[in-house]
Every structure is written in C-alpha cells, then in structure tokens.
Design a protein around this motif. Structure first.
Motif, PDB file in Angstrom:
ATOM      1  N   TYR A   1       1.478   2.947 -12.603  1.00  0.00           N
ATOM      2  CA  TYR A   1       2.164   4.220 -12.879  1.00  0.00           C
ATOM      3  C   TYR A   1       1.901   5.214 -11.750  1.00  0.00           C
ATOM      4  CZ  TYR A   1       3.237   8.752 -14.805  1.00  0.00           C
ATOM      5  OH  TYR A   1       3.742  10.008 -14.958  1.00  0.00           O
ATOM      6  N   PHE A   2       0.656   5.284 -11.310  1.00  0.00           N
ATOM      7  CA  PHE A   2       0.309   6.244 -10.249  1.00  0.00           C
ATOM      8  C   PHE A   2       0.750   5.732  -8.881  1.00  0.00           C
ATOM      9  CE2 PHE A   2      -2.494   7.089 -13.788  1.00  0.00           C
ATOM     10  CZ  PHE A   2      -2.317   8.455 -13.931  1.00  0.00           C
ATOM     11  N   THR A   3       0.612   4.414  -8.675  1.00  0.00           N
ATOM     12  CA  THR A   3       1.011   3.838  -7.395  1.00  0.00           C
ATOM     13  C   THR A   3       2.501   4.052  -7.136  1.00  0.00           C
ATOM     14  OG1 THR A   3      -0.703   2.152  -7.641  1.00  0.00           O
ATOM     15  CG2 THR A   3       1.039   1.709  -6.042  1.00  0.00           C
ATOM     16  N   LEU A   4       3.301   3.945  -8.181  1.00  0.00           N
ATOM     17  CA  LEU A   4       4.748   4.066  -8.016  1.00  0.00           C
ATOM     18  C   LEU A   4       5.248   5.505  -8.152  1.00  0.00           C
ATOM     19  CD1 LEU A   4       5.928   0.865  -9.919  1.00  0.00           C
ATOM     20  CD2 LEU A   4       5.794   1.232  -7.461  1.00  0.00           C
ATOM     21  N   ALA A   5       4.321   6.451  -8.256  1.00  0.00           N
ATOM     22  CA  ALA A   5       4.725   7.856  -8.325  1.00  0.00           C
ATOM     23  C   ALA A   5       5.442   8.228  -7.026  1.00  0.00           C
ATOM     24  CB  ALA A   5       3.494   8.735  -8.509  1.00  0.00           C
TER      25      ALA A   5
ATOM     26  N   VAL B   1       0.856  -1.185   0.000  1.00  0.00           N
ATOM     27  CA  VAL B   1       0.000   0.000   0.000  1.00  0.00           C
ATOM     28  C   VAL B   1       0.885   1.225   0.000  1.00  0.00           C
ATOM     29  CG1 VAL B   1      -1.830   1.249   1.211  1.00  0.00           C
ATOM     30  CG2 VAL B   1      -1.737  -1.248   1.323  1.00  0.00           C
ATOM     31  N   ARG B   2       0.779   2.022  -1.049  1.00  0.00           N
ATOM     32  CA  ARG B   2       1.518   3.271  -1.129  1.00  0.00           C
ATOM     33  C   ARG B   2       0.534   4.432  -1.155  1.00  0.00           C
ATOM     34  NH1 ARG B   2       6.950   3.592  -3.019  1.00  0.00           N
ATOM     35  NH2 ARG B   2       6.401   5.322  -4.349  1.00  0.00           N
ATOM     36  N   GLU B   3       1.089   5.651  -1.134  1.00  0.00           N
ATOM     37  CA  GLU B   3       0.244   6.826  -1.005  1.00  0.00           C
ATOM     38  C   GLU B   3      -0.835   6.887  -2.086  1.00  0.00           C
ATOM     39  OE1 GLU B   3       1.153  11.474   0.006  1.00  0.00           O
ATOM     40  OE2 GLU B   3       2.382  10.493  -1.491  1.00  0.00           O
ATOM     41  N   ARG B   4      -0.487   6.540  -3.312  1.00  0.00           N
ATOM     42  CA  ARG B   4      -1.421   6.757  -4.418  1.00  0.00           C
ATOM     43  C   ARG B   4      -1.992   5.479  -5.022  1.00  0.00           C
ATOM     44  NH1 ARG B   4       0.220  11.107  -8.582  1.00  0.00           N
ATOM     45  NH2 ARG B   4      -2.003  10.934  -8.937  1.00  0.00           N
ATOM     46  N   GLY B   5      -1.833   4.358  -4.310  1.00  0.00           N
ATOM     47  CA  GLY B   5      -2.429   3.137  -4.839  1.00  0.00           C
ATOM     48  C   GLY B   5      -1.848   1.896  -4.192  1.00  0.00           C
TER      49      GLY B   5
END
Lengths: 278, 153
Positions: free
Chosen positions: A128-132, A48-52
């Motif tokens: 792409y967004f999760t790994l931002a 779980v990251r900030e954006r996904g």
C-alpha cells in the motif's frame, strides 16, 4: 542519392502514459505503469520505489517492504507470538525472511496458518505504501534467479486493485490525509464518542511525537489498519495531526546569517556584481 | 497443521457448504477464498463481510457481560486503557469480543467466526451454507475448531 523523408511512414510509438479513463474501466490501474509492464513480461527482480520495494518472481509479487509498514518480524514478535531472539536466530541461519518463516514452521515454533496470515497481511500493508503516488520514478533491478519459491505469490493486478480500494476506503472515512504521516496528538472535545478496544490501544500510544507508523510498530499492528483507526478518530474529533513547524513554511532564506558563505550565494553575488559592472 | 487454503477446504467439506473465505475485517481484504462467492464477486463479498464483522466486533452491546461494565462510559476510560497493550495480553484478551455471527435468509446461512490470534489481527472465517443441506450447529462447532487450529501452534 539518398533523400530524407520528411514525413515518416508511421507515426513514432506513443510514449507510455497513464490512461485514467481506461484504468477506471478496468477497475484498476493508476498505480504504477511500470509494475503493470513488469507483470506482463513476467519479470523477476526487485522494484524500488520512493516509499518501498516490491520483490517480483515471474511477474507476481512475492514480498513487499516499506519503512512505513512494520515487517513480518514485528507483527510476529511484538506481542510475544514469537520470541525476538528465536526470529533473529532463524534469520541468521537462513539468510532471508521467507526461509526464516518456513524454518520456524518446520521447527514447530509457528503455526503455518499464522505465518501465512501475517505474511499476506504484511505484504499488502507494505505494498500500500510502496505503491503510493511518488515524486520520483521507480527503478527495477532484474534478477537472474527466480525468487524464493513462495507458496502464495500475489498477482500484480490484485495488489494494485486492493491498494486503490484501500486509498478510497481511507478517503471515504475522512478525506484529510494529515493523520497518515504527521506526529499525532489527542484532540480534546467535551463529549468524545466511545472508542473501540483497538482504538483505545492507538490512543494510549499518542504522545505528540509519534506518527502512525511508530504507533503501528509499537502495537505490532499493520500500518494501514492503524491509518483506518486514526482516520476514524480524526473524523470523530478525537485525534488530530500536529501542525508542521511554522519555520518550514516561512521564507527559506530566513535564519541564514547575512554573511553566510554558502557557495551558491557567493556565486550568485559574483554573478550579480558582474552583470552590474557591464 | 493447516495453512489458510487447507483450513478453507476443510470448511468446504461441511454439509451444504457453498463457499468459504478468510477475511480481514479492518481492511476488507480476502486473505483466501474457496468455492463460490455470495453475489459472485469475491472481493465485493469480502468487503461486505468485513463491514458487518467490524460493526459487530466494535459495538459494546455485543461484548461479553463480565467486563462489559468497564467498557461503558468509554469516555472516561480512554486514558486508562487496560486491554490491547503490547505484551500485556498475550492471548489477545477480549479482542475480538465476540465469537461468531450468524445470518440466515430464505435459502442460505452465513456463519462468521472471529479468529483469535496471539499476534495483533482482525480476521474472521466466513462460511456460506445452503439452507436445505447445511447444519448450522455442526458448522458453528467445526468452524470454531478450524479457527483455533489455523493459528495456534
């Protein structure tokens, strides 16, 4: 008698840090060191990251989800490939997106190629967004069971490499990321260059309120693909991001009534009074 | 009904086939590859294929003539927008406007077939054939059939 050695025999282990030079040599990296480590240990669970979130099975990515990217269901239902009700029913019967997709293919309601294509496109899009770059550390929840037996899990290295390549691609088109997240508006110029069919679909969605994510969802189109068209149109001067409300940039205390009873302010005032009384 | 790999493996059974890939021409991502890659690097080949496909798909000059006139002078049509509305064009309309793209060089043919889908997508099949053994006409017909079977139920 015990003695404390002042010089340890071996230096303490180095803390994990992003080695940007090495990452460049490898051609990838710079995404998430935690994800790289999880891939190396063939972990199963959810990152779980900030954006996904990314779902891992034996160190490979089987699913990705981000609020910024339309899911598989949106891609399949937005233009009527699949009836929304049929999808919801399959989801209710099977419990998760992965099995719901397979149920629909088995039932002849969806071509396997269409499912696979949309699933991969949605996975890379959400990743792409999760790994931002994020401002908070990621968390990993290990799962005892291996994830769903997925036909085409994506290696972490391939996903990170693709994500970095996509970041570069956007940067090369137009280096200002403002159109990625802010509400969008049409910029009027005297002689706008001709737009493509896909760009016209995006232009028709602009209403000064919607963001790239809203537009992608409305069109049933991957969010990254929408970002590409928006950056191109921003470069051409056809689309612009709306300026953030000026209130946000001004004095944060402005607008707070003088007699506000914010406990922090009350405490600070008491502290000030106490210091002055010394 | 085939998945991506089955579709690419079928393409590889065509005479003279050296490599096949399914490429997303907006992002430059290879969604699947089988066999050799031109230049030896799958990802670089996909990026270059995508760039070529995108250019071809977006130029008004290569769009079909029937509605070509309505797209000209796009400067005035921007607000009207008749194609690509969600639900308004269930078969994807003229998106992409072209069917395939053929490149020949001294030793090989490259055939790019745009895949028309009922959902929003931008993908094409890329088939690489040796010039000595490849049959371009046959490959063009077969690749079109494969593109249809890949996504249609």
């Amino acid at each position: 008698m015990t003695a404390v050695r002042t010089t340890p025999a071996a230096p303490p282990p180095r803390l994990p840090a992003r080695d940007k030079a090495a990452a460049r040599d490898r051609g990838w990296g710079g995404g998430s060191p935690m994800l790289t480590r999880l891939a190396a240990e063939r972990a199963t669970g959810v990152l779980v990251r900030e954006r996904g979130t990314l779902r891992l099975s034996r160190g490979r990515v089987v699913d990705a989800e981000s609020p910024a990217a339309p899911g598989l269901d949106v891609l399949l239902t937005a233009r009527g490939t699949l009836d929304g009700e049929v999808w919801r029913q399959a989801l209710a019967e099977t419990g998760d997106r992965h099995h719901a997709g397979h149920r629909l293919v088995e039932g002849g309601l969806l071509a396997p190629g269409a499912l696979e294509l949309c699933r991969l496109v949605a996975l890379y899009d959400a990743a792409y967004f999760t790994l931002a770059p994020s401002s908070t550390p990621g968390r990993f929840r290990y799962a005892a069971e291996d994830g769903p037996d997925c036909g085409c899990p994506v290696p972490v290295a391939a996903l990170e490499r693709e994500t970095l390549r996509r970041r570069d691609l956007l940067h090369r088109i137009w280096p200002d990321p403002a159109t990625d997240e802010r509400p969008l508006t049409r910029a009027h110029r005297a002689t706008p260059p001709p737009s493509t069919v896909r760009q016209r679909a995006v232009l028709a969605e602009l209403d000064d309120v919607r963001t790239a994510t809203d537009i992608a969802r409305g069109l049933g189109r991957p969010a990254f693909h929408t970002l590409v068209d928006l950056r191109r149109m921003a470069a051409a001067g056809v689309v612009a991001a709306r300026e953030p409300a000026p209130a946000e940039a001004s004095d944060p205390l402005e607008g707070i009534p003088a007699d506000a009873v914010d406990p922090h302010i009350t405490l600070l005032k008491r502290l000030r009074d106490a210091l002055e009384a010394l | 009904m085939p998945g991506i790999d089955e579709c690419l493996l079928e393409a590889m059974r065509l005479p003279g086939a050296r490599g096949a890939a399914l490429v997303d021409w907006t992002s430059g991502l290879a969604l699947g590859t089988v066999g050799e890659s031109p230049g030896g690097d799958q990802e670089a080949a996909a990026v270059e294929t995508a760039e070529l496909a995108r250019l071809a798909a977006e130029q008004h000059a290569f769009a079909p003539g029937a509605d070509g006139g309505t797209h000209e002078g796009g400067t005035h049509k921007v607000g009207i927008h008749e194609g690509g509305t969600p639900g308004g064009n269930p078969l994807g309309g003229d998106d992409p406007p072209i069917e395939d793209l053929i490149i020949s060089n001294r030793d090989s043919y490259h055939l790019l077939r745009f895949v028309r889908t009922s959902f929003d997508s931008s993908v094409c099949l890329h088939l690489w054939l040796t010039r000595a053994e490849g049959n371009l006409a046959l490959a063009r017909i077969r690749l079109g059939e494969m593109a249809g079977r890949l996504v249609l139920e």
